[in-house]
Design an enzyme around this catalytic site. Sequence first.
Site, PDB file in Angstrom:
ATOM      1  N   ALA A  10       0.857  -1.212   0.000  1.00 12.20           N
ATOM      2  CA  ALA A  10       0.000   0.000   0.000  1.00 12.20           C
ATOM      3  C   ALA A  10       0.882   1.247   0.000  1.00 12.20           C
ATOM      4  O   ALA A  10       0.539   2.268   0.588  1.00 12.20           O
ATOM      5  CB  ALA A  10      -0.910  -0.014   1.230  1.00 12.20           C
ATOM      6  N   ILE A  13       2.975   3.142  -5.152  1.00 14.13           N
ATOM      7  CA  ILE A  13       2.197   2.611  -6.281  1.00 14.13           C
ATOM      8  C   ILE A  13       0.869   2.042  -5.788  1.00 14.13           C
ATOM      9  O   ILE A  13      -0.188   2.295  -6.368  1.00 14.13           O
ATOM     10  CB  ILE A  13       2.990   1.536  -7.051  1.00 14.13           C
ATOM     11  CG1 ILE A  13       4.312   2.109  -7.568  1.00 14.13           C
ATOM     12  CG2 ILE A  13       2.169   1.012  -8.231  1.00 14.13           C
ATOM     13  CD1 ILE A  13       5.182   1.102  -8.289  1.00 14.13           C
ATOM     14  N   GLY A  14       0.911   1.292  -4.673  1.00 16.90           N
ATOM     15  CA  GLY A  14      -0.316   0.670  -4.149  1.00 16.90           C
ATOM     16  C   GLY A  14      -1.413   1.681  -3.884  1.00 16.90           C
ATOM     17  O   GLY A  14      -2.567   1.490  -4.289  1.00 16.90           O
ATOM     18  N   ARG A  82      13.969   1.505  -5.546  1.00 24.43           N
ATOM     19  CA  ARG A  82      15.386   1.887  -5.679  1.00 24.43           C
ATOM     20  C   ARG A  82      15.672   3.196  -4.945  1.00 24.43           C
ATOM     21  O   ARG A  82      14.800   4.026  -4.769  1.00 24.43           O
ATOM     22  CB  ARG A  82      15.707   2.110  -7.165  1.00 24.43           C
ATOM     23  CG  ARG A  82      15.821   0.869  -7.941  1.00 24.43           C
ATOM     24  CD  ARG A  82      16.434   1.183  -9.266  1.00 24.43           C
ATOM     25  NE  ARG A  82      15.446   1.520 -10.282  1.00 24.43           N
ATOM     26  CZ  ARG A  82      15.802   1.952 -11.506  1.00 24.43           C
ATOM     27  NH1 ARG A  82      17.069   2.146 -11.789  1.00 24.43           N
ATOM     28  NH2 ARG A  82      14.884   2.211 -12.419  1.00 24.43           N
ATOM     29  N   ARG A  88      17.790  -1.672 -10.769  1.00 25.24           N
ATOM     30  CA  ARG A  88      16.629  -2.501 -10.409  1.00 25.24           C
ATOM     31  C   ARG A  88      17.135  -3.853  -9.869  1.00 25.24           C
ATOM     32  O   ARG A  88      16.592  -4.391  -8.931  1.00 25.24           O
ATOM     33  CB  ARG A  88      15.755  -2.741 -11.637  1.00 25.24           C
ATOM     34  CG  ARG A  88      15.112  -1.459 -12.223  1.00 25.24           C
ATOM     35  CD  ARG A  88      14.319  -1.788 -13.481  1.00 25.24           C
ATOM     36  NE  ARG A  88      13.639  -0.627 -14.066  1.00 25.24           N
ATOM     37  CZ  ARG A  88      14.147   0.120 -15.039  1.00 25.24           C
ATOM     38  NH1 ARG A  88      15.359  -0.157 -15.511  1.00 25.24           N
ATOM     39  NH2 ARG A  88      13.470   1.136 -15.547  1.00 25.24           N
ATOM     40  N   HIS A 175      12.840  -5.831 -18.222  1.00 28.59           N
ATOM     41  CA  HIS A 175      12.588  -4.454 -17.733  1.00 28.59           C
ATOM     42  C   HIS A 175      13.870  -3.924 -17.105  1.00 28.59           C
ATOM     43  O   HIS A 175      14.007  -3.845 -15.896  1.00 28.59           O
ATOM     44  CB  HIS A 175      11.471  -4.482 -16.689  1.00 28.59           C
ATOM     45  CG  HIS A 175      11.163  -3.142 -16.111  1.00 28.59           C
ATOM     46  ND1 HIS A 175      10.902  -2.040 -16.894  1.00 28.59           N
ATOM     47  CD2 HIS A 175      11.066  -2.726 -14.818  1.00 28.59           C
ATOM     48  CE1 HIS A 175      10.667  -1.006 -16.106  1.00 28.59           C
ATOM     49  NE2 HIS A 175      10.764  -1.381 -14.841  1.00 28.59           N
TER      50      HIS A 175
HETATM   51  O1  TXD Z   1       7.727  -1.028 -13.996  1.00 27.32           O
HETATM   52  C1  TXD Z   1       7.874  -1.566 -12.886  1.00 27.32           C
HETATM   53  N1  TXD Z   1       7.535  -2.847 -12.686  1.00 27.32           N
HETATM   54  C2  TXD Z   1       8.452  -0.747 -11.743  1.00 27.32           C
HETATM   55  C3  TXD Z   1       8.281  -1.426 -10.387  1.00 27.32           C
HETATM   56  C4  TXD Z   1       8.043   0.658 -11.741  1.00 27.32           C
HETATM   57  C5  TXD Z   1       8.219   1.405 -10.593  1.00 27.32           C
HETATM   58  C6  TXD Z   1       8.501   0.799  -9.257  1.00 27.32           C
HETATM   59  N2  TXD Z   1       8.780  -0.602  -9.287  1.00 27.32           N
HETATM   60  C7  TXD Z   1       8.877  -1.366  -8.046  1.00 27.32           C
HETATM   61  O2  TXD Z   1       7.602  -1.479  -7.391  1.00 27.32           O
HETATM   62  C8  TXD Z   1       9.782  -0.769  -7.012  1.00 27.32           C
HETATM   63  O3  TXD Z   1      11.137  -0.968  -7.361  1.00 27.32           O
HETATM   64  C9  TXD Z   1       9.368  -1.571  -5.788  1.00 27.32           C
HETATM   65  O4  TXD Z   1       9.977  -2.838  -5.837  1.00 27.32           O
HETATM   66  C10 TXD Z   1       7.847  -1.760  -6.005  1.00 27.32           C
HETATM   67  C11 TXD Z   1       6.999  -0.855  -5.173  1.00 27.32           C
HETATM   68  O5  TXD Z   1       7.342   0.465  -5.387  1.00 27.32           O
HETATM   69  P1  TXD Z   1       6.680   1.605  -4.428  1.00 27.32           P
HETATM   70  O6  TXD Z   1       7.198   2.905  -4.905  1.00 27.32           O
HETATM   71  O7  TXD Z   1       5.207   1.383  -4.300  1.00 27.32           O
HETATM   72  O8  TXD Z   1       7.380   1.244  -3.029  1.00 27.32           O
HETATM   73  P2  TXD Z   1       6.885   1.689  -1.561  1.00 27.32           P
HETATM   74  O9  TXD Z   1       6.197   3.012  -1.617  1.00 27.32           O
HETATM   75  O10 TXD Z   1       8.066   1.497  -0.676  1.00 27.32           O
HETATM   76  O11 TXD Z   1       5.780   0.579  -1.199  1.00 27.32           O
HETATM   77  C12 TXD Z   1       6.116  -0.749  -0.970  1.00 27.32           C
HETATM   78  C13 TXD Z   1       5.206  -1.245   0.133  1.00 27.32           C
HETATM   79  C14 TXD Z   1       5.484  -0.568   1.479  1.00 27.32           C
HETATM   80  O12 TXD Z   1       4.306   0.086   1.942  1.00 27.32           O
HETATM   81  C15 TXD Z   1       5.896  -1.719   2.393  1.00 27.32           C
HETATM   82  O13 TXD Z   1       5.423  -1.596   3.736  1.00 27.32           O
HETATM   83  C16 TXD Z   1       5.231  -2.891   1.705  1.00 27.32           C
HETATM   84  O14 TXD Z   1       5.438  -2.640   0.318  1.00 27.32           O
HETATM   85  N3  TXD Z   1       5.800  -4.185   2.054  1.00 27.32           N
HETATM   86  C17 TXD Z   1       5.055  -5.284   2.152  1.00 27.32           C
HETATM   87  N4  TXD Z   1       3.739  -5.485   1.936  1.00 27.32           N
HETATM   88  C18 TXD Z   1       3.313  -6.768   2.113  1.00 27.32           C
HETATM   89  N5  TXD Z   1       4.110  -7.805   2.473  1.00 27.32           N
HETATM   90  C19 TXD Z   1       5.426  -7.608   2.686  1.00 27.32           C
HETATM   91  N6  TXD Z   1       6.226  -8.646   3.060  1.00 27.32           N
HETATM   92  C20 TXD Z   1       5.953  -6.311   2.522  1.00 27.32           C
HETATM   93  N7  TXD Z   1       7.214  -5.780   2.647  1.00 27.32           N
HETATM   94  C21 TXD Z   1       7.081  -4.478   2.347  1.00 27.32           C
END
Ligand code: TXD
Length: 318
Positions: A10, A13-14, A82, A88, A175
């Site tokens: 959440a 992105i979430g 990142r 990545r 990617h």
């Molecule tokens: O094109 C693409 N696929 C990429 C993907 C484009 C942009 C970002 N990309 C990747 O998406 C980025 O490198 C990250 O690996 C993910 C998520 O990016 P986001 O910016 O949403 O990261 P956040 O804001 O840190 O959110 C990640 C959430 C955070 O709230 C954590 O508490 C949660 O993940 N989190 C978990 N949720 C559930 N279960 C577990 N184990 C967990 N660990 C962390």
Amino acid sequence: MRKKITLIGAGQIGGTLAHLIALKELGDVVLFDVAAGIAKGKALDIAQSSPVNGFNINLSGTSDYEDTKNSDVIIITAGVPRKPGMTRDDLLGINLKIIKEVADGIKRTSPNAFVICITNPLDVIVMALQKYSGLPKNKIVGMAGILDSSRFIYFLSQELKISVNKIRSFVLGGHGDSMVAMLGSTKIEGKKIGELIKEGKITKERLGEIVDRTKKGGAEIVKYLEKGSAFYAPAASGVEMAESYVNDLKKELPCAAFLSGEYGFNNIYAGVPVIIGKSGVEKIIQLKLTKDEEAAFKDSVKSVQNLYDAAKKIDPDL
Ligand code: TXD
């Protein structure tokens, strides 16, 4: 009956996924995060905007997989993004551990869901997710190609000063820096890109610069933001995939899909054009590639394979 859409993660992105899905009334949203407060707070905040935008869906937040039971769609962004200077691939170790935990959770509670993985390094993480969860290969897909293609189309539209709606192009393969802009099948107002070069509308060098900027599109935003990475365009891309599934639109979308011989590759996920409909990934489209595109695509998928080999060293269960 409204669909149940669970968002595992959440964060940046979430939360954006949840908001876009709410505005489109695509389904009821369950935001799941280990940081339960983030999930609950964002769900409540978006729900409180429903009188303003007039959408009518349920939103909830949780850190308990039981609350995500029998989801129709699951979009996974759980993981770490990142930091400036990171690739990545640098995220592999930590995000592999997280995706194993997520795979166990969804296997137990939503084995029939259509699962869209966004977490980086995307191609290897989506492959690990499928292996760990055992869900059908056509029901687990990675989001990257739509984002990369969208960045390329946007940069081209800015260069040529034409609407993004008049450009059709796919960026395929892994990617990462080895992604491949399929110039041979790129159409601009119905014309091939070679014609525009002949007409002097764009030079080969400038086109190369645009392809390069696309490859580095994520890093450019990470540099600006300093904390976190891109999230609006990634979320919009993930929602396009979910919408094609939920509404059975059978859109042709560039996604990381499981290859079983297509483009000469087996038992690997890589970015290819696919048809997404109510059965998930319903077809893999075999584009006619130029010799250069074929070679570049092969290199790109090989880099995915190399990173997957590194993942297998981290976790021999893969
Ligand atoms: O094109 C693409 N696929 C990429 C993907 C484009 C942009 C970002 N990309 C990747 O998406 C980025 O490198 C990250 O690996 C993910 C998520 O990016 P986001 O910016 O949403 O990261 P956040 O804001 O840190 O959110 C990640 C959430 C955070 O709230 C954590 O508490 C949660 O993940 N989190 C978990 N949720 C559930 N279960 C577990 N184990 C967990 N660990 C962390």
